[in-house]
Scaffold this active site. Structure first.
Site, short mmCIF file in Angstrom:
data_model
loop_
_atom_site.label_atom_id
_atom_site.label_comp_id
_atom_site.label_asym_id
_atom_site.label_seq_id
_atom_site.Cartn_x
_atom_site.Cartn_y
_atom_site.Cartn_z
N ASP A 59 47.61 35.37 47.52
CA ASP A 59 47.94 34.01 47.95
C ASP A 59 48.77 33.30 46.87
OD1 ASP A 59 45.95 33.54 46.11
OD2 ASP A 59 44.72 32.26 47.42
N LYS A 128 40.84 40.43 50.39
CA LYS A 128 40.25 39.95 49.13
C LYS A 128 39.82 38.52 49.35
CE LYS A 128 42.76 38.71 45.30
NZ LYS A 128 42.34 37.31 45.12
N GLU A 197 39.39 37.84 36.72
CA GLU A 197 40.57 37.10 36.24
C GLU A 197 40.21 36.16 35.10
OE1 GLU A 197 43.08 35.31 39.23
OE2 GLU A 197 44.29 34.27 37.73
O1 KIV Z 1 46.98 35.83 44.52
C1 KIV Z 1 47.08 36.64 43.60
O2 KIV Z 1 48.18 37.06 43.20
C2 KIV Z 1 45.85 37.12 42.97
C3 KIV Z 1 45.98 38.00 41.77
C4 KIV Z 1 46.37 37.20 40.61
C5 KIV Z 1 44.77 38.79 41.52
O3 KIV Z 1 44.80 36.79 43.40
#
Ligand code: KIV
Length: 293
Positions: A59, A128, A197
């Site tokens: 996202d 995710k 993260e």
């Molecule tokens: O949205 C994204 O790019 C992420 C990554 C930084 C893991 O969640």
């Protein structure tokens, strides 16, 4: 014809589709797992060709592709649009779609339906979602529907207002303990992998060691089972904000900017297009045409 040696070409041809079993095996044999974001067809082609294990349609596209200030306004429709483009380009990498803010937090049934849309309409293979222990009921329900789930703890950008900014998480013993508890709860709920993260490396190393599923780090040190970066950060395409944990592998912005300036100058001073960029016409046809013109 490619200029590559034959073995390399056949290695590429023989490359297997990455699945959740592939990444689990990598964890078990301590082989590092690679993950990158991609948001469209052409970036997916490149990431896939580079042999990256997993592509995350993150996202983060809200910020790097759509120019939004944060990820919170991104919609399901916007995510699915980009997922479809990525899926057309990636043939080998395992595809994970990031569930946008408020597509899974309010209601479990709605979360399952939205996760399903990532597979049915976005051609993703997993989703995710952000959050710790509080998300376990939702994760159990999504996994029960047959959809693999990747967790995401530590700095979770969708909760940026609650966290008080983009800051490192797990810096006190109490916070680190909570992160470990969250990670174990996500594993217990059925996640196939977890993103860590912006967590101190030593804390991420302990969490990685305690988990039986792969921990993919971003700003979480070298002891995670794998690493993920944002495509635009790695290529130096986005200079509005670059976290300190990013290594820039190219100054893509400068390369592209220079090419655009070169084009502008060459058109302006008549150097482009040249002879080789134009279509010829038979001389007789041209003469006949000229007579009528
Ligand atoms: O949205 C994204 O790019 C992420 C990554 C930084 C893991 O969640």
């Amino acid at each position: 014809m490619s200029g590559q040696p034959a073995e390399e070409q056949s290695e590429k041809k023989d490359r297997r589709k990455v699945t959740i079993l592939t990444v689990q095996k990598k964890k078990e044999s301590r082989k590092p797992i690679t993950m990158l974001t991609a948001y469209d067809y052409s970036s997916a082609l490149l990431v896939d060709e580079a042999g990256i294990d997993m592509i995350l349609v993150g996202d983060s596209l809200a910020m790097v592709m759509l120019g939004m200030d944060s990820t919170v306004s991104l919609t399901m429709e916007e995510m699915l649009h980009h997922c479809r483009a990525v899926a057309r380009g990636a043939k080998h990498s395992f595809l994970v779609g990031d569930m946008p803010f408020m597509s899974y937090q309010a209601d479990t049934a709605e979360a399952v339906r939205n996760a399903g849309r990532f597979l049915k309409e976005g051609s993703m293979e997993a989703v995710k979602l952000e959050g710790g222990e509080e998300m376990t009921e939702t994760i159990v329900a999504i996994v029960r529907a047959g959809i693999p789930v990747m967790g995401h703890i530590g700095l979770t950008p969708q909760s940026i207002s609650k966290l008080g900014g983009y800051r490192v998480q797990g810096k006190t013993a109490a916070d680190a303990t909570r992160l470990l508890k969250d990670a174990l709860a996500l594993e217990q709920a059925g996640c196939f992998s977890i993103v860590l993260e912006a967590i101190p490396a030593a804390v991420a190393a302990v969490i990685t060691e305690k988990l039986h599923i792969p921990a993919i780090g971003i700003g979480a040190g070298a002891d995670c089972d794998g690493q993920v970066l944002v495509y635009h950060d790695l290529l130096g395409l986005f200079d509005r904000f670059t976290p300190s944990f990013v290594r820039r592998y190219a100054d893509g912005r400068q390369v592209i900017l220079q090419a655009l300036i070169d084009f502008s100058e060459e058109v302006t001073d008549g150097r482009f297009p040249a002879e080789e960029h134009t279509y010829p016409i038979d001389e007789n046809e041209l003469q006949a045409f000229m007579k009528k013109a």
